[in-house]
Enzyme design. Structure first.
Site, PDB file in Angstrom:
ATOM      1  CD  GLU A 198    -102.845  49.462  17.007  1.00 40.40           C
ATOM      2  OE1 GLU A 198    -102.115  49.457  15.977  1.00 40.40           O
ATOM      3  OE2 GLU A 198    -102.510  49.956  18.088  1.00 40.40           O
ATOM      4  CD  GLU A 207     -93.221  49.552  15.859  1.00 39.71           C
ATOM      5  OE1 GLU A 207     -94.065  48.706  16.169  1.00 39.71           O
ATOM      6  OE2 GLU A 207     -92.974  50.550  16.555  1.00 39.71           O
TER       7      GLU A 207
HETATM    8  N1  SAH Z   1    -103.908  44.721  20.499  1.00 40.92           N
HETATM    9  C1  SAH Z   1    -103.298  45.470  21.569  1.00 40.92           C
HETATM   10  C2  SAH Z   1    -101.793  45.700  21.356  1.00 40.92           C
HETATM   11  C3  SAH Z   1    -101.416  46.316  20.021  1.00 40.92           C
HETATM   12  S1  SAH Z   1     -99.685  46.619  19.889  1.00 40.92           S
HETATM   13  C4  SAH Z   1    -104.006  46.797  21.695  1.00 40.92           C
HETATM   14  O1  SAH Z   1    -104.760  47.143  20.782  1.00 40.92           O
HETATM   15  O2  SAH Z   1    -103.824  47.494  22.691  1.00 40.92           O
HETATM   16  C5  SAH Z   1     -99.115  45.258  18.968  1.00 40.92           C
HETATM   17  C6  SAH Z   1     -98.898  44.010  19.812  1.00 40.92           C
HETATM   18  O3  SAH Z   1     -98.648  42.939  18.917  1.00 40.92           O
HETATM   19  C7  SAH Z   1     -97.701  44.053  20.758  1.00 40.92           C
HETATM   20  O4  SAH Z   1     -98.098  43.652  22.034  1.00 40.92           O
HETATM   21  C8  SAH Z   1     -96.690  43.083  20.155  1.00 40.92           C
HETATM   22  O5  SAH Z   1     -95.909  42.399  21.122  1.00 40.92           O
HETATM   23  C9  SAH Z   1     -97.604  42.124  19.405  1.00 40.92           C
HETATM   24  N2  SAH Z   1     -97.027  41.473  18.216  1.00 40.92           N
HETATM   25  C10 SAH Z   1     -96.381  42.065  17.185  1.00 40.92           C
HETATM   26  N3  SAH Z   1     -96.019  41.184  16.252  1.00 40.92           N
HETATM   27  C11 SAH Z   1     -96.463  39.969  16.694  1.00 40.92           C
HETATM   28  C12 SAH Z   1     -96.387  38.659  16.164  1.00 40.92           C
HETATM   29  N4  SAH Z   1     -95.787  38.418  14.997  1.00 40.92           N
HETATM   30  N5  SAH Z   1     -96.914  37.660  16.886  1.00 40.92           N
HETATM   31  C13 SAH Z   1     -97.503  37.894  18.096  1.00 40.92           C
HETATM   32  N6  SAH Z   1     -97.602  39.105  18.643  1.00 40.92           N
HETATM   33  C14 SAH Z   1     -97.091  40.148  17.953  1.00 40.92           C
END
Ligand code: SAH
Length: 421
Positions: A198, A207
């Site tokens: 997501e 972002e």
């Molecule tokens: N999957 C969860 C959170 C989505 S928000 C849900 O659906 O509720 C996106 C998440 O991805 C955040 O927690 C952020 O810390 C993580 N994230 C973003 N880029 C990332 C990366 N390159 N590697 C690991 N985690 C990442």
């Protein structure tokens, strides 16, 4: 770009160096290469400056420039800043505020649940990667509703420590393995059949977490594997935004019987230069049928494609009204693992249940009255910030052709909206 460039011609020009290549559009923008030295003559808006390069003058995007000859100490400071702002970015995902907002968003979370549920049979024995698992909700849906052989739940923020506990608390530790680290850096013991994430931000791309998904795809998705979401579209509509306009701009016309209009240029700068995130447009405020302007195929999209994404639009006004701006939203599509399975859709537009993304409003400098039959046509360009990799600028170019007038009376407009840098 409507400010008068003559205003500041008296001031002595300042020297700047360009940070990356830029191809100017239209007759009044300069093109330059990374490292070129420019003389900036005027800064009519915070985004577009009037500059000179080898005797040629034109507008340049301010975010592409840094002052020339800054003292070394300062230069060092800038280079120490992380263009991805990861400390701040992952810092906020280490706290509950955003996770609470996302998990409270039923349309979003239920869409992912629905994807898992409707693919539960096909997910049997599959290897899944949940990129950016946050609290692990998608991984837990997988373990709860299907029988994958393993789900690698990857999370870079400190939330991962809690996610491990949540996995255990819900007796999913046999299936879900939490890996703390950036998806770009972690090692998996095997390739995956399904890559789910997501990653969507405001106006779809803000972002740029999508870049991490594309890199993980190239590294970890087995040939013929599935990506969820599988594709995405950005949709645009010309709209009225009367109450927002009244609240921020018309307000200054006569508050308490006084003329405060000299504050309007300031209001303009403060409220209409950047897009308004979290706008909820009423379906009634759409002046035309919406139109998909950008479509991303998650299997073929490349990281380099993200630098500049272009789209076109052609709208026919359906009812008379005031054209205040454009509203944008996105839809993502999840293909089925089964041959004839239905595609699941998550639509963040005004005709669906509101999501935490809401919609994004781009206000014009001046409202324009339009009539049924008028045509609003033009282009949209999403240009990724060459320095600040999570940011972008959205440029809209449009012309309005009145149905009752000849084309000589058509109006053209252009406006660039930084989000946020
Ligand atoms: N999957 C969860 C959170 C989505 S928000 C849900 O659906 O509720 C996106 C998440 O991805 C955040 O927690 C952020 O810390 C993580 N994230 C973003 N880029 C990332 C990366 N390159 N590697 C690991 N985690 C990442």
């Amino acid at each position: 770009m409507q400010a008068d460039k003559e205003d500041e011609d008296d001031a002595s020009p300042e020297e700047y160096v360009t940070l990356s290549d830029f191809t100017g559009r239209g007759f009044d923008q300069l093109s330059f290469s990374s490292g070129d030295k420019l003389l900036v003559h005027a800064k009519p808006t915070s985004e577009w400056w009037w500059a000179e390069l080898q005797g040629v003058v034109g507008y340049v995007p301010a975010s592409y420039l840094r002052p020339d000859g800054v003292v070394e100490e300062e230069e060092e400071d800038t280079s120490l800043q992380d263009p991805w702002q990861d400390e701040e970015y992952f810092g906020t995902y280490g706290t509950l505020k955003l996770h609470l907002e996302m998990l409270s968003d039923k349309s979003r979370t239920e869409a992912y649940r629905q994807v898992i549920l409707s693919n539960s049979t096909a997910l049997g024995n599959k290897v899944v990667m949940d990129l950016g698992c946050g609290t692990g909700i998608i991984s837990l849906f997988c373990a709860q509703l299907a029988q994958p052989s393993v789900v690698y739940a990857v999370e870079a923020s400190s939330m991962a420590e809690y996610t491990r506990q949540l996995v255990k608390q819900n007796s999913c530790e046999e299936v879900v393995t939490v890996l703390q680290g950036r998806a770009e850096e972690i090692e998996l013991p095997e390739q995956v059949d399904v890559l789910v994430s997501e990653w969507m931000g405001n106006c779809l791309l803000f972002e740029f977490m999508v870049e991490s998904v594309l890199l993980a795809r190239d590294r970890w998705l087995r040939e013929g594997g599935m990506i969820w979401p599988s594709s995405a579209a950005l949709t645009l509509v010309p709209c009225q935004a009367d109450s927002y306009y009244t609240e921020k701009m018309a307000f200054w016309e006569r508050p308490y019987g006084l003329d405060f209009t000299p504050l309007q240029p300031l209001a303009h700068q403060e409220f209409f230069t950047k897009p308004k995130f979290s706008h909820l447009i009423e379906p009634d405020d759409c002046l035309t049928a919406p139109c998909d302007v950008i479509y991303l195929n998650m299997y073929t999209l490349q990281v380099k494609d993200l630098e500049e994404i272009k789209g076109k639009f052609h709208f026919r006004v359906e009812k008379p009204g005031v054209f205040h701006g454009f509203t944008a939203w996105f839809t993502v599509y999840f293909e089925s693992l089964e041959a004839r399975g239905a595609t699941v859709e998550l639509n963040t537009g005004p005709n669906s249940e509101p999501t935490h993304w809401k919609q994004t409003l781009f206000m014009l400098d001046r409202p324009v009255s339009v009539s049924a039959g008028d045509v609003i046509a033009g282009t949209i360009l999403l240009r990724r910030n060459p320095v600040w990799r999570r940011h972008m600028t959205v440029t809209l170019n449009w012309n309005i052709n009145c149905s009752t007038e000849d084309t000589e009376n058509s109006q053209v407009g252009t406006k660039s909206f930084p989000m946020w840098r």
